[in-house]
Design an enzyme around this catalytic site. Structure first.
Site, mmCIF file in Angstrom:
data_model
loop_
_atom_site.group_PDB
_atom_site.id
_atom_site.type_symbol
_atom_site.label_atom_id
_atom_site.label_comp_id
_atom_site.label_asym_id
_atom_site.label_seq_id
_atom_site.Cartn_x
_atom_site.Cartn_y
_atom_site.Cartn_z
ATOM 1 N N ASP A 115 19.647 -33.807 -46.961
ATOM 2 C CA ASP A 115 20.329 -32.686 -46.329
ATOM 3 C C ASP A 115 21.822 -32.995 -46.348
ATOM 4 O OD1 ASP A 115 20.558 -30.243 -45.232
ATOM 5 O OD2 ASP A 115 19.403 -30.674 -43.425
ATOM 6 N N HIS A 122 30.982 -25.198 -40.281
ATOM 7 C CA HIS A 122 29.970 -25.848 -39.438
ATOM 8 C C HIS A 122 30.469 -27.192 -38.926
ATOM 9 C CE1 HIS A 122 26.343 -27.651 -37.905
ATOM 10 N NE2 HIS A 122 26.402 -28.613 -38.808
ATOM 11 N N GLU A 186 18.652 -24.798 -37.723
ATOM 12 C CA GLU A 186 19.792 -24.812 -38.634
ATOM 13 C C GLU A 186 19.447 -23.949 -39.838
ATOM 14 O OE1 GLU A 186 21.151 -28.784 -39.619
ATOM 15 O OE2 GLU A 186 22.135 -29.005 -37.667
ATOM 16 N N GLU A 188 19.708 -22.877 -43.401
ATOM 17 C CA GLU A 188 20.137 -23.573 -44.622
ATOM 18 C C GLU A 188 19.450 -22.983 -45.856
ATOM 19 O OE1 GLU A 188 19.853 -27.831 -44.335
ATOM 20 O OE2 GLU A 188 20.391 -27.867 -42.211
ATOM 21 N N ASP A 220 16.291 -26.628 -40.698
ATOM 22 C CA ASP A 220 16.319 -28.039 -40.300
ATOM 23 C C ASP A 220 16.328 -28.112 -38.776
ATOM 24 O OD1 ASP A 220 16.645 -30.810 -40.421
ATOM 25 O OD2 ASP A 220 18.830 -30.643 -40.433
ATOM 26 N N ARG A 224 19.004 -31.565 -30.279
ATOM 27 C CA ARG A 224 20.393 -32.034 -30.196
ATOM 28 C C ARG A 224 20.575 -33.208 -29.241
ATOM 29 N NH1 ARG A 224 22.223 -30.332 -34.872
ATOM 30 N NH2 ARG A 224 22.215 -28.058 -35.075
ATOM 31 N N GLN A 227 19.068 -36.321 -30.913
ATOM 32 C CA GLN A 227 19.999 -36.649 -31.996
ATOM 33 C C GLN A 227 21.268 -37.300 -31.435
ATOM 34 O OE1 GLN A 227 20.940 -33.031 -34.194
ATOM 35 N NE2 GLN A 227 22.281 -34.141 -35.588
ATOM 36 N N LYS A 240 15.515 -34.969 -35.886
ATOM 37 C CA LYS A 240 15.297 -34.033 -36.988
ATOM 38 C C LYS A 240 13.890 -34.153 -37.593
ATOM 39 C CE LYS A 240 19.846 -32.925 -37.991
ATOM 40 N NZ LYS A 240 20.365 -31.549 -38.186
ATOM 41 N N THR A 244 10.680 -29.629 -40.467
ATOM 42 C CA THR A 244 11.630 -28.917 -41.316
ATOM 43 C C THR A 244 10.838 -27.799 -41.989
ATOM 44 O OG1 THR A 244 12.829 -30.974 -41.757
ATOM 45 C CG2 THR A 244 13.279 -29.114 -43.223
ATOM 46 N N THR A 336 23.737 -26.811 -42.333
ATOM 47 C CA THR A 336 23.931 -25.517 -41.675
ATOM 48 C C THR A 336 24.969 -24.670 -42.403
ATOM 49 O OG1 THR A 336 23.492 -26.577 -39.580
ATOM 50 C CG2 THR A 336 24.503 -24.408 -39.483
ATOM 51 N N GLU A 350 26.614 -24.624 -32.379
ATOM 52 C CA GLU A 350 27.904 -23.950 -32.549
ATOM 53 C C GLU A 350 28.014 -22.724 -31.648
ATOM 54 O OE1 GLU A 350 29.232 -23.298 -36.715
ATOM 55 O OE2 GLU A 350 27.416 -24.401 -37.205
#
Lengths: 399, 399
Positions: A115, A122, A186, A188, A220, A224, A227, A240, A244, A336, A350
């Site tokens: 990734d 982003h 996310e 993507e 993805d 948070r 992470q 993560k 996915t 992202t 975000e």
């Protein structure tokens, strides 16, 4: 839904089975009809294709087909487009099924998944959300940075996502263990590798498209808080690796030719190996994320692939620039995809500025995802050429 | 060399072929003799084993065998030990070959590889080398941190490593592109996953050994300069993905029972899911790294697995704690194994304090690895039970 994405101009490739039956077949889709390619071949309807294409289309995953030369993919696409000039009802019984009667499976067996982080917006927004300052990582303008992801938890669209547990800091800064309180998505796109390379080979920009079978949507999923505690200094792992999601239909670069456009200009001279002689290195692909709750669907992001600073070619080139080999079926994702406006944030980190703000969905508020929420991403390239959707529901954590 | 590692107490598992012939067979090793398990089965010498074991031992990789229950691995080991009570010369022609007449192959097909960071000394030393301060990452005492690695570049011991190219900062701080100037090794052990898990399942500490087929040596080659520019914030990618060498023989946990010992004490109360009810969770495995140059071999590291803060069980538990699934053949590695003394640094980043110091090899100096250098790592658990070696020569970068 999304029937309009799958005109005869598209001809995506996927793996489908009749719901309830074990037999998996290579397949394509016209509007809301799934067409089984092994059945077409059995009925002699693909006889213009070379033997190796027919052999590959009889497999239960697309790896063998993806590994064939691009000319054979193009020939297959042209054969199918020719066949579909007639109404699909002319096809023999068993060659088609309504989408609603079909189960889609992972189209490809992937051994490796990278990734990347291709969106400048982003990266700047994420920095602001987490550290309250907008900055680019030291490598960002020099090459596409990225991390190796987990392939064991790549799941098909529609597979529910169980809220993961892990360790993270609570509001008081203490480390606690429990279900994530900051579940994010996310938005993507990703490319699927066709032609493999050997170890210590590098791919030049001018040849990079030859290694791309096509593109898919990818979500993805990210916890948070988990992470946040684990990332320093080795990057994301458990935040993560729980899931996915990918979309079922691989859209070939040939189908995307009508959307090919010039990419973003370089802000810095890049190293020679990343010099792309072809300025048409991006695609005008409109992307959207919808959050579906009990009370309805809210569009929470509208963005476009053309905002990406680094292209799919750049990812292939960067991945192999150190001699790392790529294999058929490998997934290389954009990271992202966010634009520069407030309605084009491709993740909630975000949109909520790291969880400090809430946003409004039909009759309610959200900061991060709640159990029962359904997250749907979709993408449209040109008239009749789209990606359909990548969708999943959030289930509560297991006790 | 290393014949003494492979007594009848060991019974490792690998994949071998007679040099120059394509047929790959499951194999074991006694001293410097390789024994082909499919040939033993063909001659009816493994008839006490269940049908599924014989089927698995006839495959050209060990995945099917590794996936069988541990009781079958134990039964196979016992059968072989019983057979090898007689001198090997009693075995029919074709069942054995001298090690020198054999090529070893990757023993297992791996879809995922996680490299953890289990050594407190390594982490403190690496911090000192890079940032001139000794510190633990925020998550270190809470759980084993780690990153997903690349499986496409996992190579067998003896495969040469081509010096990778990449972008990094020169002494003046400018970003340049070229062959790495800081090629390093990392002395590690890794476990190979046997029993897989499903997505959203978690493994408890008490059951973790059931998911481990055995251990191997692993050299996580690293280009420190490339790594340095790319790591913030997503962790290593091109600085590592050019090559990861593994040793050919998988040493089962049963063979390591004589070396089982109590692990390092916790400095901090851990979350309940990481509580290991069995304090015997490490192994007394002596590890060594030798740098072989034109003028001879120099031991540059002597260390022991028992210095690790986190155990293999902890890695399995942490990897699956968020519901991430593990598959048979997955590799979970320890990260650099370093002790607390100056002669126990498991990589050159530590030994040279980030390239500031040099060290002496026969008649010369080194900071990082030079073209033509050969790096050999080896490990011995108990009398007659060792890992042999994991070795590779550094070749110049490709023009």
């Amino acid at each position: 839904m999304f029937a309009s994405h799958f005109s005869v101009q598209n001809i995506p490739f996927g793996i489908a089975s009749i719901r309830g039956l074990p037999h998996r077949s290579t397949a394509t889709r016209i509007k809301d009809t799934v067409i089984f390619l092994d059945e077409l071949a059995n009925h002699g309807l693909l006889s213009s294709l070379p033997e190796e294409a027919l052999r590959a289309l009889s497999q239960p995953v697309l790896n063998d087909f993806a590994a064939l030369p691009k000319t054979i993919h193009q020939q297959t696409r042209a054969s199918l487009q020719n066949l579909f000039k007639e109404p699909l009802t002319f096809l023999p019984a068993g060659c088609t099924a309504a989408l609603e009667d079909v189960t889609m499976h992972l189209p490809i067996l992937s051994r490796d998944f990278t990734d990347f982080s291709c969106s400048k917006d982003h990266v700047l927004n994420a920095g602001e959300a987490i550290q309250k300052k907008r900055y680019l990582p030291p490598g960002f303008l020099h090459f596409p940075i990225g991390y190796s992801g987990r392939t064991s938890s790549i799941i098909m669209s529609e597979t529910p996502v169980v809220r993961p547990k892990g360790q993270f800091r609570d509001a008081q800064g203490n480390v606690k263990y429990g279900p994530t309180e900051q579940l994010d998505y996310e938005l993507e796109l990703a490319c699927i590798v066709s032609k493999p390379t050997k170890l210590s080979e590098s791919v030049a920009s001018k040849d990079a498209d030859d290694h791309i079978f096509g593109l898919i949507l990818l979500n993805d999923w990210s916890a948070r808080d988990i992470q946040g505690l684990e990332m320093l200094p080795l990057g994301p792992l458990n935040g993560k690796s729980f899931a996915t999601s990918i979309s079922p239909w691989i859209i070939t670069l040939d189908a995307l030719q009508a959307s090919a456009i010039k990419g973003q200009p370089r802000e810095l001279q890049v190293a020679s190996y990343l010099d792309d002689p072809n300025p048409i290195n991006s695609y005008d692909i409109r992307l959207q994320a919808n959050l579906i709750t009990g009370t309805g669907s809210t569009t929470i992001c509208k963005t476009n692939l053309n905002t990406m600073y680094w292209s799919f070619r750049d990812m292939i080139v960067q991945q192999t620039s150190n001699g790392c080999s790529i294999n058929t079926g490998d997934i290389l994702a954009t990271g992202t995809i966010s634009g520069s406006t407030d309605d084009s944030h491709g993740c909630l980190l975000e949109l909520t500025k790291g969880g400090r703000d809430s946003f409004t969905v039909n009759g309610g508020k959200r900061v991060y995802l709640e159990d029962g929420d359904v997250l749907q991403i979709s993408a449209l390239a040109s008239d009749g050429v789209g990606f359909g959707e990548c969708i999943a529901k959030v289930l509560p954590a297991l006790i």
